[in-house]
Write a protein that holds these residues in place. Sequence first.
Motif, PDB file in Angstrom:
ATOM      1  N   GLY A 226       1.042  -1.544   0.065  1.00 29.98           N
ATOM      2  CA  GLY A 226      -0.135  -0.037  -0.566  1.00 29.98           C
ATOM      3  C   GLY A 226       1.021   0.924   0.279  1.00 29.98           C
ATOM      4  N   THR A 227       2.336   1.028  -0.235  1.00 29.57           N
ATOM      5  CA  THR A 227       2.900   2.416  -0.134  1.00 29.57           C
ATOM      6  C   THR A 227       3.155   2.482  -1.391  1.00 29.57           C
ATOM      7  N   SER A 228       4.284   3.656  -1.794  1.00 30.65           N
ATOM      8  CA  SER A 228       4.981   3.983  -2.460  1.00 30.65           C
ATOM      9  C   SER A 228       5.832   3.336  -4.104  1.00 30.65           C
ATOM     10  N   LEU A 229       5.603   2.372  -4.678  1.00 32.70           N
ATOM     11  CA  LEU A 229       5.973   1.967  -5.607  1.00 32.70           C
ATOM     12  C   LEU A 229       7.908   2.874  -5.346  1.00 32.70           C
ATOM     13  N   THR A 230       7.365   3.841  -6.157  1.00 38.20           N
ATOM     14  CA  THR A 230       7.976   4.374  -7.198  1.00 38.20           C
ATOM     15  C   THR A 230       9.302   4.788  -5.740  1.00 38.20           C
ATOM     16  N   LYS A 231       8.498   5.238  -4.803  1.00 38.10           N
ATOM     17  CA  LYS A 231      10.188   5.997  -3.809  1.00 38.10           C
ATOM     18  C   LYS A 231      10.616   4.249  -3.234  1.00 38.10           C
ATOM     19  N   ARG A 232      10.398   3.287  -3.447  1.00 37.00           N
ATOM     20  CA  ARG A 232      11.129   2.604  -3.110  1.00 37.00           C
ATOM     21  C   ARG A 232      12.064   2.135  -3.947  1.00 37.00           C
ATOM     22  N   MET A 233      11.483   2.107  -5.716  1.00 36.27           N
ATOM     23  CA  MET A 233      12.472   1.911  -6.540  1.00 36.27           C
ATOM     24  C   MET A 233      13.651   3.203  -6.411  1.00 36.27           C
ATOM     25  N   GLU A 234      13.330   4.917  -6.069  1.00 34.28           N
ATOM     26  CA  GLU A 234      14.189   5.024  -5.986  1.00 34.28           C
ATOM     27  C   GLU A 234      15.361   5.327  -5.039  1.00 34.28           C
ATOM     28  N   ASP A 235      14.783   5.161  -3.816  1.00 32.33           N
ATOM     29  CA  ASP A 235      15.482   4.333  -3.066  1.00 32.33           C
ATOM     30  C   ASP A 235      16.871   3.102  -3.313  1.00 32.33           C
ATOM     31  N   GLU A 236      16.445   2.523  -3.688  1.00 30.21           N
ATOM     32  CA  GLU A 236      16.893   1.102  -4.176  1.00 30.21           C
ATOM     33  C   GLU A 236      18.297   1.210  -5.172  1.00 30.21           C
ATOM     34  N   ILE A 237      17.438   2.629  -6.280  1.00 34.56           N
ATOM     35  CA  ILE A 237      18.038   2.034  -7.713  1.00 34.56           C
ATOM     36  C   ILE A 237      18.502   3.155  -7.566  1.00 34.56           C
ATOM     37  N   GLY A 238      18.241   4.892  -7.030  1.00 37.02           N
ATOM     38  CA  GLY A 238      18.283   6.127  -6.869  1.00 37.02           C
ATOM     39  C   GLY A 238      18.603   6.684  -8.602  1.00 37.02           C
ATOM     40  N   ILE A 239      17.390   6.595  -8.983  1.00 38.03           N
ATOM     41  CA  ILE A 239      17.321   7.612 -10.464  1.00 38.03           C
ATOM     42  C   ILE A 239      15.676   7.719 -10.098  1.00 38.03           C
ATOM     43  N   PRO A 240      14.830   9.340 -10.214  1.00 38.18           N
ATOM     44  CA  PRO A 240      13.995   9.102 -10.336  1.00 38.18           C
ATOM     45  C   PRO A 240      13.093   8.193 -10.695  1.00 38.18           C
ATOM     46  N   VAL A 241      11.947   8.133 -10.542  1.00 37.71           N
ATOM     47  CA  VAL A 241      11.240   6.758 -11.489  1.00 37.71           C
ATOM     48  C   VAL A 241       9.761   7.713 -11.947  1.00 37.71           C
ATOM     49  N   TYR A 242       8.944   6.810 -12.498  1.00 38.93           N
ATOM     50  CA  TYR A 242       7.941   7.825 -13.009  1.00 38.93           C
ATOM     51  C   TYR A 242       7.315   6.259 -13.763  1.00 38.93           C
ATOM     52  N   ILE A 243       5.989   6.332 -13.023  1.00 34.82           N
ATOM     53  CA  ILE A 243       4.897   5.005 -13.920  1.00 34.82           C
ATOM     54  C   ILE A 243       3.567   5.952 -14.168  1.00 34.82           C
ATOM     55  N   ASP A 244       2.782   4.622 -15.100  1.00 34.77           N
ATOM     56  CA  ASP A 244       1.198   5.026 -15.628  1.00 34.77           C
ATOM     57  C   ASP A 244       1.289   3.803 -16.370  1.00 34.77           C
ATOM     58  N   ASN A 245       0.033   3.772 -16.535  1.00 31.52           N
ATOM     59  CA  ASN A 245      -1.054   2.307 -16.985  1.00 31.52           C
ATOM     60  C   ASN A 245      -0.102   2.581 -17.978  1.00 31.52           C
ATOM     61  N   ASP A 246      -0.066   1.327 -18.730  1.00 35.74           N
ATOM     62  CA  ASP A 246       0.696   0.976 -20.465  1.00 35.74           C
ATOM     63  C   ASP A 246      -0.135   1.422 -21.362  1.00 35.74           C
ATOM     64  N   SER A 247      -1.536   1.515 -21.033  1.00 42.19           N
ATOM     65  CA  SER A 247      -2.424   1.930 -22.688  1.00 42.19           C
ATOM     66  C   SER A 247      -2.256   3.553 -22.517  1.00 42.19           C
ATOM     67  N   SER A 248      -1.970   4.062 -21.574  1.00 44.85           N
ATOM     68  CA  SER A 248      -2.024   5.731 -21.242  1.00 44.85           C
ATOM     69  C   SER A 248      -0.987   5.969 -21.622  1.00 44.85           C
ATOM     70  N   ILE A 249       0.432   4.971 -21.321  1.00 48.92           N
ATOM     71  CA  ILE A 249       1.665   5.497 -21.931  1.00 48.92           C
ATOM     72  C   ILE A 249       1.999   5.193 -23.787  1.00 48.92           C
ATOM     73  N   ILE A 250       0.894   4.580 -23.885  1.00 58.12           N
ATOM     74  CA  ILE A 250       0.945   4.602 -25.387  1.00 58.12           C
ATOM     75  C   ILE A 250       0.261   5.532 -26.262  1.00 58.12           C
ATOM     76  N   ALA A 251      -0.587   5.746 -25.131  1.00 57.09           N
ATOM     77  CA  ALA A 251      -1.225   7.373 -26.495  1.00 57.09           C
ATOM     78  C   ALA A 251      -0.519   8.141 -26.628  1.00 57.09           C
TER      79      ALA A 251
END
Length: 404
Positions: free
Chosen positions: A163-188
């Motif tokens: 239930g917490t931000s997966l982007t924050k966890r990824m940024e903490d463990e990778i060290g690069i800003p992370v952005y997510i969106d629905n696959d169909s939205s980013i295809i559009a």
Amino acid sequence: MAGKSDLYKSKIIKELCLGNQLSGSDISLRIDRSLPLTLRILTELVKEGTVEERGYAASTGGRRPLMYALAAGKMYGIAVAMDQLVTTIALVDLQSFTILESKKLNLQLKDNDSSLGQLISNLNEFIHGLTIDTDKIIGIGIGMPGFIDVNKGINYSYLDNRGTSLTKRMEDEIGIPVYIDNDSSIIALAEFKLGGAKSRGNAMVINVSWGIGLGMIVNGELFRGYNGFSGEFSHIPIFNNNKLCDCGKNGCLETEASLKVVVEKARHGITEGRVTSMKKLPDEIEEACQEVLKAATRGDQFAVELVSEAAMHIGKGIAILIHIMNPELIILSGRGAAAGNLWLPPIQQALNRYCIPRLAAYTNMEISRLSKEAELMGAACLVVENIDKQPKIKPAIPVRPFVA
């Protein structure tokens, strides 16, 4: 003032990504700042080596404007295209918008508690294997299936992070800003920035894949709905087939029209002895899907029948979209676009049957030119869209190794 200067630089760089070459006055209008200020910031970026002068534009009768472009090899993004079964990671040059390196992996999202950890591990491995300076990677854009809250960084369907931000966890463990969106939205988003929907005010982009997704361009902007969950085209209940969908409901469009169903019907037909050039399909679903679509484009009658049947069902759903949204353009994109124009005649037949002619007459339909790279391009566009929202143009966070 330095903070504002960094913000203006970010806004200018954002406009010059996607291979754009613009004059100072063009950029001034796009970032809504005065021409003298814009030219001053451009001069600073040229001195830094981030932007370069590209000569003068063709004469239109007056003084020819000096053109600017993002310098090559200065800025990269990591693009990630995910579906329920397959994930592709790619390095994208944000100047030319070309894919330089990529890696594909089988990563099942459903009923896989370790999927997020596996994704992070593979991203770290990919990034550490690159030969470029990782400080030039300005962000990671990820398109993924599911109900996604872009602002909170949560996917309510997959990649559970309690239930917490997966982007924050990824940024903490990778060290690069992370952005997510629905696959169909980013295809559009990819179609809007780079493809057939560029400069279109109202367009619907159908993502034909393991489901039937939808991204919407409304009044010149990507439309996500009240909380980001718009576009669940796949789950319109238009069949009385008593088939259970992955969403838990019966009769969804996906149960008759997805590529997963096309592959299942192909396997069943081959087993039943249907006349076809296809023999035993590969066990891996993506390879099997590619074989069915290739057979259809070669004119295999059974494969064409399968694609046409799915297209008729999709056309029935599109008729509903046209009645509600009255779009100027509908683009068929995603994995299924590999079948090309085979989709169009049966969809048109469905529209003739289910759609009010006056409405259908004003909607054009085409197959994506981006095809299988649409989601990766959209993920890279997602990085670009967030450049001016970052505290700095180049994040100073070092890329740390993944610790299992």
